[in-house]
Design an enzyme around this catalytic site. Structure first.
Site, mmCIF file in Angstrom:
data_model
loop_
_atom_site.group_PDB
_atom_site.id
_atom_site.type_symbol
_atom_site.label_atom_id
_atom_site.label_comp_id
_atom_site.label_asym_id
_atom_site.label_seq_id
_atom_site.Cartn_x
_atom_site.Cartn_y
_atom_site.Cartn_z
ATOM 1 N N TYR A 19 28.182 90.003 32.239
ATOM 2 C CA TYR A 19 28.457 90.561 30.910
ATOM 3 C C TYR A 19 27.569 91.769 30.637
ATOM 4 O O TYR A 19 28.049 92.819 30.191
ATOM 5 C CB TYR A 19 28.247 89.490 29.832
ATOM 6 C CG TYR A 19 28.578 89.974 28.443
ATOM 7 C CD1 TYR A 19 29.898 90.131 28.037
ATOM 8 C CD2 TYR A 19 27.570 90.273 27.531
ATOM 9 C CE1 TYR A 19 30.209 90.584 26.766
ATOM 10 C CE2 TYR A 19 27.871 90.726 26.257
ATOM 11 C CZ TYR A 19 29.193 90.875 25.882
ATOM 12 O OH TYR A 19 29.493 91.323 24.630
ATOM 13 N N LYS A 23 28.629 95.784 30.099
ATOM 14 C CA LYS A 23 28.274 96.534 28.898
ATOM 15 C C LYS A 23 27.380 97.731 29.238
ATOM 16 O O LYS A 23 27.438 98.750 28.555
ATOM 17 C CB LYS A 23 27.627 95.617 27.863
ATOM 18 C CG LYS A 23 28.597 94.565 27.325
ATOM 19 C CD LYS A 23 29.882 95.204 26.790
ATOM 20 C CE LYS A 23 30.863 94.175 26.277
ATOM 21 N NZ LYS A 23 32.063 94.774 25.698
#
Length: 77
Positions: A19, A23
């Site tokens: 994740y 990002k």
């Protein structure tokens, strides 16, 4: 253009490697596009939310609500 990033694109946390990496990529894409489009009328930015309560943790932990509640220590719900 508004890209949706996350504070996780600036700081990593245990268990968030994929994740956080995605990002970080959103942040890099935004900065690169901003440079490439500086001489045009297109403007590029990102919104990087911090900790917000959504169904994300429940989905991430396959419906385990207790585990989702423990995901961020110190978060009172």
């Amino acid at each position: 253009m508004i890209n949706v990033g996350s504070i996780a694109g600036h700081d990593v946390y245990p268990g968030g490697n994929v994740y956080c990496a995605s990002k970080f990529a959103v942040d890099a894409l935004t900065k690169g596009m901003r440079m490439d489009l500086v001489d045009t009328k297109v403007r590029v930015t990102t919104v990087d939310p911090g900790m917000v309560e959504t169904e994300f943790s429940e989905v991430r932990f396959y419906g385990d609500k207790e585990r989702a509640k423990r995901f961020i220590p110190g978060l009172s719900r």
